[in-house]
Design a protein around this motif. Structure first.
Motif, PDB file in Angstrom:
ATOM      1  N   TRP A 106       0.833  -1.207   0.000  1.00 16.76           N
ATOM      2  CA  TRP A 106       0.000   0.000   0.000  1.00 16.76           C
ATOM      3  C   TRP A 106       0.868   1.257   0.000  1.00 16.76           C
ATOM      4  O   TRP A 106       0.583   2.225  -0.717  1.00 16.76           O
ATOM      5  CB  TRP A 106      -0.905  -0.040   1.228  1.00 16.76           C
ATOM      6  N   ALA A 107       1.929   1.254   0.810  1.00 11.43           N
ATOM      7  CA  ALA A 107       2.821   2.411   0.889  1.00 11.43           C
ATOM      8  C   ALA A 107       3.482   2.689  -0.457  1.00 11.43           C
ATOM      9  O   ALA A 107       3.764   3.844  -0.784  1.00 11.43           O
ATOM     10  CB  ALA A 107       3.887   2.180   1.958  1.00 11.43           C
ATOM     11  N   ASP A 108       3.718   1.642  -1.248  1.00 12.48           N
ATOM     12  CA  ASP A 108       4.315   1.817  -2.561  1.00 12.48           C
ATOM     13  C   ASP A 108       3.275   2.214  -3.609  1.00 12.48           C
ATOM     14  O   ASP A 108       3.547   3.047  -4.483  1.00 12.48           O
ATOM     15  CB  ASP A 108       5.013   0.529  -3.000  1.00 12.48           C
ATOM     16  N   ALA A 109       2.100   1.603  -3.542  1.00 13.61           N
ATOM     17  CA  ALA A 109       1.099   1.788  -4.601  1.00 13.61           C
ATOM     18  C   ALA A 109       0.248   3.041  -4.422  1.00 13.61           C
ATOM     19  O   ALA A 109      -0.131   3.679  -5.409  1.00 13.61           O
ATOM     20  CB  ALA A 109       0.186   0.557  -4.661  1.00 13.61           C
ATOM     21  N   ARG A 110      -0.044   3.391  -3.174  1.00 13.63           N
ATOM     22  CA  ARG A 110      -0.976   4.493  -2.943  1.00 13.63           C
ATOM     23  C   ARG A 110      -0.463   5.826  -3.477  1.00 13.63           C
ATOM     24  O   ARG A 110      -1.234   6.558  -4.138  1.00 13.63           O
ATOM     25  CB  ARG A 110      -1.303   4.598  -1.453  1.00 13.63           C
ATOM     26  N   PRO A 111       0.802   6.220  -3.205  1.00 13.13           N
ATOM     27  CA  PRO A 111       1.260   7.500  -3.761  1.00 13.13           C
ATOM     28  C   PRO A 111       1.176   7.548  -5.282  1.00 13.13           C
ATOM     29  O   PRO A 111       0.888   8.598  -5.855  1.00 13.13           O
ATOM     30  CB  PRO A 111       2.716   7.582  -3.275  1.00 13.13           C
ATOM     31  N   LYS A 112       1.421   6.410  -5.948  1.00 11.68           N
ATOM     32  CA  LYS A 112       1.331   6.385  -7.404  1.00 11.68           C
ATOM     33  C   LYS A 112      -0.098   6.668  -7.852  1.00 11.68           C
ATOM     34  O   LYS A 112      -0.329   7.426  -8.797  1.00 11.68           O
ATOM     35  CB  LYS A 112       1.784   5.026  -7.933  1.00 11.68           C
ATOM     36  N   LYS A 113      -1.057   6.039  -7.163  1.00 10.98           N
ATOM     37  CA  LYS A 113      -2.457   6.241  -7.537  1.00 10.98           C
ATOM     38  C   LYS A 113      -2.906   7.667  -7.237  1.00 10.98           C
ATOM     39  O   LYS A 113      -3.610   8.295  -8.033  1.00 10.98           O
ATOM     40  CB  LYS A 113      -3.334   5.231  -6.800  1.00 10.98           C
ATOM     41  N   GLU A 114      -2.501   8.170  -6.064  1.00 16.70           N
ATOM     42  CA  GLU A 114      -2.863   9.542  -5.706  1.00 16.70           C
ATOM     43  C   GLU A 114      -2.223  10.520  -6.681  1.00 16.70           C
ATOM     44  O   GLU A 114      -2.813  11.542  -7.033  1.00 16.70           O
ATOM     45  CB  GLU A 114      -2.418   9.847  -4.278  1.00 16.70           C
ATOM     46  N   ALA A 115      -0.989  10.208  -7.094  1.00 20.69           N
ATOM     47  CA  ALA A 115      -0.314  11.075  -8.054  1.00 20.69           C
ATOM     48  C   ALA A 115      -1.064  11.094  -9.379  1.00 20.69           C
ATOM     49  O   ALA A 115      -1.214  12.146 -10.008  1.00 20.69           O
ATOM     50  CB  ALA A 115       1.125  10.607  -8.266  1.00 20.69           C
ATOM     51  N   GLU A 116      -1.545   9.929  -9.820  1.00 18.50           N
ATOM     52  CA  GLU A 116      -2.308   9.867 -11.063  1.00 18.50           C
ATOM     53  C   GLU A 116      -3.546  10.751 -10.977  1.00 18.50           C
ATOM     54  O   GLU A 116      -3.871  11.476 -11.926  1.00 18.50           O
ATOM     55  CB  GLU A 116      -2.719   8.425 -11.348  1.00 18.50           C
ATOM     56  N   ASP A 117      -4.242  10.693  -9.837  1.00 23.20           N
ATOM     57  CA  ASP A 117      -5.441  11.514  -9.673  1.00 23.20           C
ATOM     58  C   ASP A 117      -5.084  12.996  -9.658  1.00 23.20           C
ATOM     59  O   ASP A 117      -5.782  13.826 -10.259  1.00 23.20           O
ATOM     60  CB  ASP A 117      -6.160  11.129  -8.376  1.00 23.20           C
ATOM     61  N   ALA A 118      -4.006  13.352  -8.930  1.00 25.68           N
ATOM     62  CA  ALA A 118      -3.598  14.744  -8.845  1.00 25.68           C
ATOM     63  C   ALA A 118      -3.165  15.272 -10.209  1.00 25.68           C
ATOM     64  O   ALA A 118      -3.511  16.389 -10.604  1.00 25.68           O
ATOM     65  CB  ALA A 118      -2.468  14.902  -7.830  1.00 25.68           C
ATOM     66  N   ILE A 119      -2.409  14.453 -10.936  1.00 24.41           N
ATOM     67  CA  ILE A 119      -1.914  14.869 -12.236  1.00 24.41           C
ATOM     68  C   ILE A 119      -3.071  15.037 -13.216  1.00 24.41           C
ATOM     69  O   ILE A 119      -3.061  15.928 -14.069  1.00 24.41           O
ATOM     70  CB  ILE A 119      -0.887  13.850 -12.754  1.00 24.41           C
ATOM     71  N   ALA A 120      -4.081  14.186 -13.090  1.00 26.22           N
ATOM     72  CA  ALA A 120      -5.248  14.302 -13.971  1.00 26.22           C
ATOM     73  C   ALA A 120      -5.963  15.628 -13.744  1.00 26.22           C
ATOM     74  O   ALA A 120      -6.490  16.240 -14.677  1.00 26.22           O
ATOM     75  CB  ALA A 120      -6.200  13.131 -13.731  1.00 26.22           C
ATOM     76  N   LYS A 121      -5.981  16.088 -12.490  1.00 26.78           N
ATOM     77  CA  LYS A 121      -6.628  17.361 -12.181  1.00 26.78           C
ATOM     78  C   LYS A 121      -5.738  18.548 -12.550  1.00 26.78           C
ATOM     79  O   LYS A 121      -6.222  19.648 -12.756  1.00 26.78           O
ATOM     80  CB  LYS A 121      -6.949  17.432 -10.683  1.00 26.78           C
ATOM     81  N   TYR A 122      -4.427  18.309 -12.578  1.00 29.11           N
ATOM     82  CA  TYR A 122      -3.494  19.408 -12.737  1.00 29.11           C
ATOM     83  C   TYR A 122      -2.407  19.031 -13.738  1.00 29.11           C
ATOM     84  O   TYR A 122      -1.348  18.547 -13.367  1.00 29.11           O
ATOM     85  CB  TYR A 122      -2.885  19.756 -11.379  1.00 29.11           C
ATOM     86  N   PRO A 123      -2.633  19.246 -15.024  1.00 30.01           N
ATOM     87  CA  PRO A 123      -1.691  18.800 -16.062  1.00 30.01           C
ATOM     88  C   PRO A 123      -0.296  19.404 -15.938  1.00 30.01           C
ATOM     89  O   PRO A 123       0.676  18.785 -16.356  1.00 30.01           O
ATOM     90  CB  PRO A 123      -2.381  19.256 -17.358  1.00 30.01           C
ATOM     91  N   LYS A 124      -0.171  20.613 -15.386  1.00 34.89           N
ATOM     92  CA  LYS A 124       1.158  21.221 -15.285  1.00 34.89           C
ATOM     93  C   LYS A 124       2.073  20.428 -14.363  1.00 34.89           C
ATOM     94  O   LYS A 124       3.294  20.469 -14.509  1.00 34.89           O
ATOM     95  CB  LYS A 124       1.049  22.668 -14.806  1.00 34.89           C
TER      96      LYS A 124
END
Length: 665
Positions: free
Chosen positions: A354-372
């Motif tokens: 979870w510690a490895d996978a969760r930041p990746k998933k959260e990053a995907e969501d954040a990046i989707a909201k914020y392309p820059k």
């Protein structure tokens, strides 16, 4: 030995605290009776609850010898499984029937077999009186109504205790769905088992915790169909499902994590979803086990689940380790301790994934909201991208509370991005690999402290400095400039010299010179003696000590007066530093005067004025700077640098845009 009324109250009336637990006992009875359907008619604040099943029913003898006998040992008498569908019996103690008295004051039982129809009615108050009088209680015999004559058993609960029966039908659906894992979804012809609430079957759609999951771990193999899980969920399999190889004790089931801890506590109908239910023989035997695992990682705040451990409810000489209400286990039993140890090991395994996978998933969501942010990550060197994504995901996934949560998250994004731009960042990035399990309290000192901001990257520093200098230029009163700069130079010595970035010692404004060398005094602007003071004393990272003396903007001062003051300051400070062993060479002290106009040199003789002033200042390792020159030079220096750097402008735009973004919520 006699049985007191308190036994009935302890095992029935007061044992169960809510209707869902009571009705679970009746559903279990229907399962044991080989029913393929149990129907519950439920209306909030209604006067009755009707529970009907299509099982094999009970004769009069069955009612007397089994249903009305408290403590009937079903497994010891009938075996461990049902005769038709060979279902492992859920019932064991023979006291679950008493649960109905905790929600109803009148209980009617109608049962129809292939050859008989029987009915009885129990009034709780009449039962109390009989037990108190130490006489056998005789329920009233009643006829089976036409609507209940089709077969199986129907129990009607009336005169309800409102506090314990105050549930909506929707809430009951959600709670029973969790307690029974929706049981067997096969058709009735194959021995499937359906629970209906007001005519509608309970399905996986009623499992509220499944809807909240972001990650799921299943034991041994995948068992849940994709259709019952949220879209985009990430699935793992914990290969080891063997709790005890010698006894062949295995588990089934799953654990999962929600996106936010609050996702598991905000369902008013289903109650708190933040627990892991342990099932044995398809019904709860321990409601909530995570607190028994001595598991303090952040992972534990996000987790829910359901685990089937049938070895906790074995026959053939094994002790019954379930408490009377089947919500807890006897904790010192070897089966319980080995399960707890096993689950702790699997939790550690899952928490690391979870510690490895969760930041990746959260990053995907954040990046989707914020392309820059995506553009920024892509611009990193290859070795920086994975930890950069992990950092963005960690910040996006932090559980921040309160009105300032959004701004705090934006500050963290800014600080994190700046940290990655810092020169010599490799060691910081390696440290960021461990940030996946940190809380906001842990992360803020790493990324968001003022020290990190000042050391992180020149871009944000330049922008803030240009803004600060612009504000200084807006001051129109010449004498007010001294006050403004005196306050701000203390914190921003970069305005005097761009190389003065960070200090290893504290800065002190207007330090009383008597604390450094008693007896040393200076003159005020009128030439009168006053208590000596150093406006600013500052030690650079290289060990240089800078004395800064600010004069009022309008003061017209001679170089001789400046030299008199500066020499006293320098000599006194050098003497103190020598005594403390902090100074080896006199040139490590520098004296800077901030003036409104160039000093005069009235006694210079034939020497050129500028040369004379320069020589005088050199004798004390000193120099002067004018207020207007200070502001103008600083603004030009930093503005030109900012405008000239494409990288600086790009990153500046990225940081500025965060202020208007909604990354992470």
């Amino acid at each position: 030995m006699t049985v007191d009324m308190s036994v009935l109250e302890s095992l029935g009336i007061n044992l169960y605290s809510n209707a869902a637990a009571v009705l679970s006992e009746l559903v279990a009875n229907a399962w044991d009776a080989d029913a393929t359907e149990v129907s519950i008619s439920w209306k909030q604040n209604g006067e009755t609850i009707v529970i009907s099943d299509n099982g094999r029913g009970m004769t009069v003898d069955d009612l007397n010898s089994r249903f009305l006998k408290v403590g009937y040992k079903k497994r010891a008498i009938e075996g461990s499984s049902s005769p038709k569908w060979e279902r492992p019996y859920m019932g064991r103690k023979g006291i679950g029937k008493l649960s109905v008295f905790s929600v109803a004051n009148r209980v009617s039982v109608y049962s129809v077999t292939e050859t008989s129809q029987s009915g009885l009615e129990i009034e709780v108050e009449a039962l109390r009186r009989a037990i108190t009088a130490n006489v056998a209680y005789q329920p009233e015999e009643i006829d089976v109504p036409q609507e209940f004559q089709s077969g199986g058993t129907t129990i009607v609960l009336e005169n309800l205790r409102s506090k314990r029966a105050d549930l909506t039908a929707n809430a009951l659906r959600k709670r029973l769905a969790r307690r029974f894992d929706v049981l067997d979804q096969r058709p009735a012809s194959e021995g499937g088992f359906a629970i209906l609430i007001n005519g509608k079957r309970i399905t996986y759609a009623d499992r509220q915790e499944l809807k909240k999951l972001e990650f799921i771990w299943e034991f041994g193999r995948r068992t849940l169909d994709d259709s019952v899980l949220p879209a985009g969920i990430e699935r793992f399999v914990l290969a080891n499902d063997v709790v005890d190889a010698a006894n062949n004790w295995r588990i089934k089931g799953w654990i999962g994590t929600a996106k936010r801890p609050t996702d598991l506590t905000d369902d008013e109908d289903a109650g708190s979803l933040k627990n892991i239910i342990i099932l044995a023989r398809k019904r709860p035997i321990q409601e909530g086990i995570i607190e028994k695992l001595d598991f303090s990682r952040l992972f534990g705040n996000y987790v829910t689940g359901q685990i089937e451990a049938d070895f906790l409810d074995l026959d053939d000489g094994y002790e019954d380790i379930a408490t009377s209400d089947r919500q807890r286990l006897i904790e010192d039993d070897p089966r319980v301790t080995v399960l707890q140890r096993f689950l702790r090991e699997r939790f550690l395994e899952a928490s690391q994934q979870w510690a490895d996978a969760r930041p990746k998933k959260e990053a995907e969501d954040a990046i989707a909201k914020y392309p820059k942010v995506r553009e920024w990550i892509d611009s990193r060197p290859g070795w920086q991208r994975p930890p950069a994504e992990k950092m963005i995901g960690t910040i996006a996934g932090l559980e921040l509370e309160g009105d300032s949560a959004r701004q705090n998250r934006m500050d963290l994004f800014r600080a994190g991005i700046l940290a990655f731009e810092r020169v010599g960042l490799r060691q910081v990035i390696e440290d960021l690999d461990s940030l996946g399990s940190l809380t906001a309290v842990d992360l803020l000192p790493v990324l968001a402290s003022q020290e990190t901001y000042e050391a992180a990257l020149w871009v944000d520093i330049l922008r803030s400095r240009v803004e600060a200098i612009s504000k200084f230029k807006e001051i129109t009163s010449n004498d007010e400039k001294e006050k403004v700069l005196q306050a701000h130079l203390f914190k921003n010595l970069w305005m005097l010299d761009a190389s003065w970035e960070r200090a290893t010692q504290s800065k002190r404004m207007e330090e009383d010179l008597r604390e450094i060398a008693p007896g040393v005094f200076s003159l005020d602007d009128a030439g009168k003696e006053r208590t000596g003071r150093i406006d600013i004393r500052y030690a650079t990272t290289g060990g240089k000590h800078i004395i800064v003396e600010l004069k009022r903007y309008s003061v017209d001062i001679d170089i001789s007066k400046l030299m008199e003051q500066g020499r006293k300051y320098a000599v006194a400070l050098r003497d103190v530093l020598n005594k403390s062993g902090q100074l080896a060479y006199s040139e490590l002290i520098e004296v800077v005067f901030v003036l409104g106009s160039k000093p005069k040199a009235r006694d210079r003789g034939l020497m050129e004025e500028n040369e004379y002033i320069k020589n005088q200042l050199a004798s004390i390792n000193g120099r002067y700077v004018l207020y207007d020159q200070l502001i103008s030079n600083a603004k030009n220096q930093y503005s030109e640098y900012l405008d000239a750097s494409d990288k600086a402008k790009s990153l500046d735009d990225l940081l500025a845009s965060l202020d208007g973004d909604s990354v992470g919520g």
